[in-house]
Write an enzyme that holds these catalytic residues in place. Structure first.
Site, PDB file in Angstrom:
ATOM      1  CD  GLU A 248      -2.152   2.539  -3.600  1.00 16.96           C
ATOM      2  OE1 GLU A 248      -3.236   3.092  -3.837  1.00 16.96           O
ATOM      3  OE2 GLU A 248      -1.645   2.534  -2.463  1.00 16.96           O
TER       4      GLU A 248
ATOM      5  CG  ASP B 297      -1.876   1.103   1.343  1.00 11.76           C
ATOM      6  OD1 ASP B 297      -2.649   1.249   0.384  1.00 11.76           O
ATOM      7  OD2 ASP B 297      -1.885   1.825   2.353  1.00 11.76           O
TER       8      ASP B 297
HETATM    9  C1  GLC Z   1      -4.113   3.339  -0.562  1.00  9.28           C
HETATM   10  C2  GLC Z   1      -5.392   2.542  -0.585  1.00  9.28           C
HETATM   11  C3  GLC Z   1      -6.511   3.406  -0.055  1.00  9.28           C
HETATM   12  C4  GLC Z   1      -6.178   3.875   1.348  1.00  9.28           C
HETATM   13  C5  GLC Z   1      -4.804   4.522   1.391  1.00  9.28           C
HETATM   14  C6  GLC Z   1      -4.333   4.687   2.787  1.00  9.28           C
HETATM   15  O1  GLC Z   1      -4.136   4.406  -1.426  1.00  9.28           O
HETATM   16  O2  GLC Z   1      -5.632   2.043  -1.864  1.00  9.28           O
HETATM   17  O3  GLC Z   1      -7.739   2.754  -0.059  1.00  9.28           O
HETATM   18  O4  GLC Z   1      -7.104   4.815   1.782  1.00  9.28           O
HETATM   19  O5  GLC Z   1      -3.833   3.758   0.737  1.00  9.28           O
HETATM   20  O6  GLC Z   1      -3.919   3.455   3.326  1.00  9.28           O
END
Ligand code: GLC
Length: 551
Positions: A242, A201
């Site tokens: 991500e 993440d």
């Molecule tokens: C990422 C996730 C999102 C979350 C954020 C904070 O962007 O995809 O859903 O709010 O991280 O953890």
């Protein structure tokens, strides 16, 4: 060693245990429910599940605010249920990756509680503090319009703490070796319990220098540390990052020798794909594909249409973004964080099955690994009366029974879409199983075909000139096989002219229907494409349709 780079031709399905299937009757999904639905997922053909966070949490950001890294949030079951589930998945040949949320914890996490209560606690430096309010406190919010600041004063700590996301998500200082050791334990723990890797993440923020005295910058070395630890523990596991970054940074995340992240979501292509869907102009998408071409043979893109967040359009130009807004999210209420759209795919495409199929077919043929979001295989909708991103996180619609068959509880604790064109009476798995031409059965057939076309995950590719606007034609070559994917993004029929001059006179076999094409002697092929039409073609004889995965 990693088994045949399995992730290069995986079909990933993203789900939240919470909204998938409730068997205990408390109105929230659980691991037992998910385990019972594994045959459905195996039948659909997915080979890897990505689980959104399921650990204990006050649940103020869909579980991305973890208060204990070592447990299962009680409505979802126990660690025992989790292990049963990973076992059952393995039996069916399905791998499981889970979210690794290490940019921040919940403010309820014991580390933060101790850190704020005692300045001399060993946990104090797990977080990022400042006695004075930093000058950039009103900059860098990830959720503009909702989030006011990135530094919040904590009375107990008598200091400001840094939070890239909401104020209940204090950022961890991952440059701290003591914290790094704890995070290795977290990874090691879940690997022992049977996961095949992690969706990391918010990675760019994880590796950012956050302390005011550090002067900014990214610590890319940490990516290699994470990779080494993972691979040494479990040779077969992968990291899927991500990281919504610009293409000039791609190599820093994959590593020159592919020694950092195995996979990353391709946000650049995603945003330009929506621009192409909105305008039928495929040129920016072509450029995005070219600019994100991967170099290292082990690196792989993950492609997706919608994910668990808003459709982030922040990398488009202002004019491009406005075109996508106009097509897919014209109302202010459909937009979010001044950069995105919070609707699901099916409502954005007006529930038009031809167009949905074309969009998914296109996504399945992008050079990389496809990621499907739960419910998209039946064309689920959204509930925009829910706040922010919640509207696209409603319960899976299994049948036309009460609560869409998601729970036997009288009242579901996860929002359910009951009415309208996307309500569970109209859109559900049970009905679509019985209809040969449903989106569900179409998706199953496409997944089978995608697996039979390893050229897409492995091969070299190029975008061909289709000779007509609104059509994207791509060719993949791998081990002496060539594959062609042609997509008409426009609402009008088109005739594409494709030149395969190195393969003159060979038949073009349509893999999806009986509509083959024989080119002329110079290798020019004319392809008729209906509105939103598409075709996957293999060049060669009918008997030679299939290529094999490498062994
Ligand atoms: C990422 C996730 C999102 C979350 C954020 C904070 O962007 O995809 O859903 O709010 O991280 O953890």
């Amino acid at each position: 060693m990693i088994d045949d780079l399995w992730y290069k031709n995986a079909v990933i399905y993203c789900l939240d245990v919470s909204s998938f299937m409730d068997t205990t009757g408390d109105g929230v999904g659980d691991f037992q429910g998910l385990a019972r639905r594994l045959d459905y997922l195996a039948g659909l053909g997915v080979t890897c599940l990505w689980l959104l966070p399921f650990q204990p949490t006050p649940d103020r950001d869909n579980g991305y605010d973890i208060s204990d890294y070592y447990g299962v949030n009680s409505p979802h079951g126990t660690l025992g249920d989790f292990v049963e589930f990973t076992h059952e998945a393995r039996v069916r040949g399905i791998r499981v990756i889970m979210d690794l949320v290490i940019n921040h914890t919940s403010d309820r996490h014991a580390w933060f509680q101790q850190a704020r209560a005692d300045e001399s606690s060993r946990y104090r430096d797990f977080y990022v503090w400042s006695k004075k309010k930093p000058r950039d406190a009103n900059r860098g919010m990830v959720f503009p319009g909702v989030q006011k600041t990135t530094w919040t004063y904590d009375e107990k700590a008598r200091a400001y703490y840094f939070h890239r996301f909401y104020d209940f998500q204090p950022d961890l200082d991952t440059s701290n070796p003591a914290l790094q050791e704890e995070l290795r334990k977290v990874m090691g723990f879940w690997l022992e319990l049977g996961v095949d890797g992690f969706r990391v993440d918010a990675l760019p923020f994880v590796i950012q220098n956050k302390r005011p005295d550090q002067g900014g910058g990214q610590r890319y070395e940490y990516l290699r540390d994470l990779r080494e630890f993972l691979q040494w523990r479990t040779g077969d596991a992968v990291l899927l990052a991500e990281a919504n970054i610009t293409p000039d940074k791609d190599l820093s995340y994959f590593g020159d020798d592919g020694d950092r992240m195995h996979m990353m979501f391709n946000f650049q292509v995603n945003q330009n794909l929506f621009y192409a869907l909105a305008t039928t102009d495929v040129r920016p998408l072509t450029r995005a594909l070219e600019r994100t071409r991967v170099q290292a043979p082990t690196a792989q893109w993950a492609h997706f249409l919608r994910n668990n967040d808003e459709l982030d359009l922040g990398r488009l130009t202002e004019a491009q973004r406005q075109r996508v807004f106009a097509a897919f999210g014209p109302d202010k209420d459909m937009q979010l964080y001044q950069r995105g759209i919070r609707r699901r795919l099916a409502p954005m495409l007006g529930g038009d099955q031809r167009r949905l199929e074309m969009a998914y077919s296109l996504m399945f043929t992008l050079p990389g690994t496809p990621v499907i979001r739960y419910g998209d295989e039946i064309g689920m909708g959204d509930d925009l009366s829910l706040p922010e991103r919640e509207g696209a996180r409603t319960a899976m619609q299994w049948s036309s029974a009460a609560n869409g068959g998601f729970t036997l509880a009288k009242r579901s604790r996860v929002p359910v879409i009951a009415d309208g064109p996307f309500g569970y009476a109209k859109v559900n798995v049970a009905d679509q199983r019985r209809q040969p031409n449903s989106l569900l059965n179409w998706t199953e057939r496409m997944i089978r075909m995608r697996k039979e076309c390893p050229e897409i995950g492995w091969g070299t590719w190029r975008v061909l000139n289709a000779g007509v606007p609104g059509v994207l034609a791509m060719r993949y070559d791998w081990r002496g096989n060539a594959l062609l994917a042609v997509h008409n993004l426009s609402a009008e029929a088109r005739e594409a002219t494709i030149r395969l001059t190195d393969l003159p006179g060979q038949p073009l076999i349509n893999l999806l229907c009986e509509d083959h094409s024989r080119g002329d002697r110079r290798g020019t092929y004319k392809l008729e494409l209906p509105p939103y039409g598409y075709g996957w073609y293999r060049v060669g004889s009918l008997t030679d349709l299939q290529t094999r995965e490498p062994r």
